[in-house]
Design an enzyme around this catalytic site. Structure first.
Site, PDB file in Angstrom:
ATOM      1  N   SER A 148      28.078  40.070  43.348  1.00  0.00           N
ATOM      2  CA  SER A 148      28.118  40.599  44.722  1.00  0.00           C
ATOM      3  C   SER A 148      26.831  41.393  44.936  1.00  0.00           C
ATOM      4  O   SER A 148      26.209  41.840  43.963  1.00  0.00           O
ATOM      5  CB  SER A 148      29.321  41.531  44.861  1.00  0.00           C
ATOM      6  OG  SER A 148      29.237  42.312  46.039  1.00  0.00           O
ATOM      7  N   TYR A 160      34.798  48.669  42.101  1.00  0.00           N
ATOM      8  CA  TYR A 160      34.391  47.289  42.378  1.00  0.00           C
ATOM      9  C   TYR A 160      32.911  47.113  42.041  1.00  0.00           C
ATOM     10  O   TYR A 160      32.516  46.173  41.348  1.00  0.00           O
ATOM     11  CB  TYR A 160      34.659  46.966  43.852  1.00  0.00           C
ATOM     12  CG  TYR A 160      34.229  45.577  44.272  1.00  0.00           C
ATOM     13  CD1 TYR A 160      34.922  44.452  43.829  1.00  0.00           C
ATOM     14  CD2 TYR A 160      33.138  45.387  45.123  1.00  0.00           C
ATOM     15  CE1 TYR A 160      34.532  43.174  44.212  1.00  0.00           C
ATOM     16  CE2 TYR A 160      32.744  44.112  45.509  1.00  0.00           C
ATOM     17  CZ  TYR A 160      33.440  43.006  45.062  1.00  0.00           C
ATOM     18  OH  TYR A 160      33.045  41.742  45.439  1.00  0.00           O
TER      19      TYR A 160
HETATM   20  P1  NDP Z   1      39.564  35.038  47.387  1.00  0.00           P
HETATM   21  O1  NDP Z   1      40.553  36.142  47.413  1.00  0.00           O
HETATM   22  O2  NDP Z   1      39.799  33.838  48.236  1.00  0.00           O
HETATM   23  O3  NDP Z   1      39.309  34.557  45.901  1.00  0.00           O
HETATM   24  C1  NDP Z   1      39.652  35.275  44.754  1.00  0.00           C
HETATM   25  C2  NDP Z   1      40.255  34.294  43.764  1.00  0.00           C
HETATM   26  O4  NDP Z   1      40.410  34.920  42.504  1.00  0.00           O
HETATM   27  C3  NDP Z   1      41.629  33.782  44.211  1.00  0.00           C
HETATM   28  O5  NDP Z   1      41.645  32.373  44.162  1.00  0.00           O
HETATM   29  C4  NDP Z   1      42.591  34.387  43.201  1.00  0.00           C
HETATM   30  O6  NDP Z   1      43.661  33.490  42.922  1.00  0.00           O
HETATM   31  C5  NDP Z   1      41.680  34.571  41.984  1.00  0.00           C
HETATM   32  N1  NDP Z   1      42.136  35.655  41.121  1.00  0.00           N
HETATM   33  C6  NDP Z   1      42.302  36.966  41.424  1.00  0.00           C
HETATM   34  N2  NDP Z   1      42.790  37.629  40.372  1.00  0.00           N
HETATM   35  C7  NDP Z   1      42.927  36.722  39.360  1.00  0.00           C
HETATM   36  C8  NDP Z   1      43.393  36.794  38.016  1.00  0.00           C
HETATM   37  N3  NDP Z   1      43.826  37.938  37.477  1.00  0.00           N
HETATM   38  N4  NDP Z   1      43.382  35.649  37.282  1.00  0.00           N
HETATM   39  C9  NDP Z   1      42.969  34.499  37.809  1.00  0.00           C
HETATM   40  N5  NDP Z   1      42.522  34.351  39.065  1.00  0.00           N
HETATM   41  C10 NDP Z   1      42.522  35.463  39.839  1.00  0.00           C
HETATM   42  O7  NDP Z   1      38.169  35.701  47.820  1.00  0.00           O
HETATM   43  P2  NDP Z   1      36.646  35.187  47.669  1.00  0.00           P
HETATM   44  O8  NDP Z   1      36.574  33.719  47.633  1.00  0.00           O
HETATM   45  O9  NDP Z   1      35.895  35.922  48.685  1.00  0.00           O
HETATM   46  O10 NDP Z   1      36.237  35.813  46.256  1.00  0.00           O
HETATM   47  C11 NDP Z   1      35.663  35.069  45.208  1.00  0.00           C
HETATM   48  C12 NDP Z   1      34.681  35.955  44.448  1.00  0.00           C
HETATM   49  O11 NDP Z   1      33.587  36.265  45.302  1.00  0.00           O
HETATM   50  C13 NDP Z   1      35.256  37.298  43.976  1.00  0.00           C
HETATM   51  O12 NDP Z   1      34.827  37.558  42.660  1.00  0.00           O
HETATM   52  C14 NDP Z   1      34.627  38.296  44.935  1.00  0.00           C
HETATM   53  O13 NDP Z   1      34.479  39.573  44.366  1.00  0.00           O
HETATM   54  C15 NDP Z   1      33.280  37.632  45.204  1.00  0.00           C
HETATM   55  N6  NDP Z   1      32.637  38.102  46.417  1.00  0.00           N
HETATM   56  C16 NDP Z   1      33.242  37.920  47.641  1.00  0.00           C
HETATM   57  C17 NDP Z   1      32.627  38.390  48.793  1.00  0.00           C
HETATM   58  C18 NDP Z   1      33.239  38.238  50.145  1.00  0.00           C
HETATM   59  O14 NDP Z   1      32.768  38.889  51.088  1.00  0.00           O
HETATM   60  N7  NDP Z   1      34.234  37.388  50.336  1.00  0.00           N
HETATM   61  C19 NDP Z   1      31.337  39.075  48.731  1.00  0.00           C
HETATM   62  C20 NDP Z   1      30.791  39.191  47.399  1.00  0.00           C
HETATM   63  C21 NDP Z   1      31.419  38.722  46.288  1.00  0.00           C
HETATM   64  P3  NDP Z   1      45.152  34.043  42.570  1.00  0.00           P
HETATM   65  O15 NDP Z   1      45.416  35.161  43.526  1.00  0.00           O
HETATM   66  O16 NDP Z   1      46.039  32.849  42.758  1.00  0.00           O
HETATM   67  O17 NDP Z   1      45.082  34.479  41.155  1.00  0.00           O
END
Ligand code: NDP
Length: 250
Positions: A135, A148
């Site tokens: 990020s 975070y």
């Molecule tokens: P989402 O919430 O759509 O994606 C997060 C994913 O992580 C989900 O599919 C979730 O699936 C999975 N996840 C969360 N916890 C766990 C766990 N303990 N084990 C396995 N899987 C897990 O959001 P984004 O697509 O935005 O996020 C993806 C990445 O991008 C993250 O790391 C986020 O920090 C990063 N990011 C996002 C930004 C944004 O503005 N959207 C900006 C900068 C970085 P499930 O809940 O089924 O486990």
């Protein structure tokens, strides 16, 4: 680009950024395994092209077993995308140990375990790409989100160090650092900001849009396009880098 003999793992691949990456790599011919905690979410998006596998990145034994299963099913792991993550802001004085641990366990332990287990397969081959989704908060402090931001800085330290450890070998390690991207995380954060501050949700969303330099949310496909470049021909000398996708200099 033809990735047809490559196996890609995308953690958190059932939603948002991970799903955009998964679909793009599958369209380019890769065998793609997507993971997340919710099997039903993975199955709903998998279709014929993605292999869904429930896995909790916080759980070492689960990550070991599931990556071994994925390798047995789809071949050696040559593209590893630690993307699973949670994002929540909380002032330090309101941060208890459980909140801190869960953030670190998901974002940082998760990336460490995913990369470690994938690398033991990747190292049996002659080509590999590790691309962590960090990020802009991994490069600078984010007000109100110290945990975070610390977890995302940690991912970058891991990637930069691995790029040194494997220098000269046919593997590269990079981190993508998005600004605010239009995904379910933004929807959840909008609601949480609105709840905490009393702002309405449209206003809360405007605050996040305003933090991106070009004043719009980044699309998940824009992150997938950067991953496609990093796994494609011509980027093999890009190693240990952080690529900001946030509309401008932060
Ligand atoms: P989402 O919430 O759509 O994606 C997060 C994913 O992580 C989900 O599919 C979730 O699936 C999975 N996840 C969360 N916890 C766990 C766990 N303990 N084990 C396995 N899987 C897990 O959001 P984004 O697509 O935005 O996020 C993806 C990445 O991008 C993250 O790391 C986020 O920090 C990063 N990011 C996002 C930004 C944004 O503005 N959207 C900006 C900068 C970085 P499930 O809940 O089924 O486990």
């Amino acid at each position: 680009m033809d990735l047809k003999d490559k196996h890609a793992l995308i953690t958190g691949g059932g939603t948002g950024i991970g799903l955009a990456i998964a679909r793009d790599l599958a369209a380019k011919g890769a065998r793609v395994t997507i993971t997340g905690r919710r099997q039903e979410v993975l199955e709903e998006v998998a279709g014929d092209t993605l292999t869904p596998l429930a896995m909790d990145v916080r759980d070492e034994a689960d990550v070991q077993a599931k990556i071994a299963q994925a390798v047995a099913q789809n071949g050696p792991m040559q593209i590893c995308i630690p993307n699973a993550g949670i994002a929540e802001g909380r002032g330090l004085h309101k941060t208890d140990m459980a909140f801190w641990r869960n953030m670190m366990a998901t974002n940082l332990d998760g990336a460490f375990l995913t990369i470690r287990e994938s690398l033991s397969s990747m190292r049996q081959t002659d080509w590999g790409r590790v691309i962590a989704i960090s990020s802009v908060a991994g490069l600078r402090g984010l007000p109100g989100a110290a945990c975070y931001s610390a977890s995302k800085h940690g991912m970058i330290g891991l990637i930069r160090s691995l790029s040194e450890d494997y220098m000269g070998q046919p593997f590269t390690f990079n981190a993508i650092c998005p600004g605010y991207v239009d995904t379910p995380i933004i929807t959840r954060n909008t609601e949480s900001i609105a709840q905490r501050t009393g702002m309405d949700t449209d206003k809360a969303r405007e605050v996040m849009v305003g933090m991106n330099r070009h004043k719009r949310l980044v699309e998940a496909d824009e992150i997938a396009a950067a991953v496609a470049w990093l796994v494609g021909p011509g980027s093999q000398s890009v190693n240990g880098q952080t690529i900001e996708i946030a509309g401008g200099q932060m």
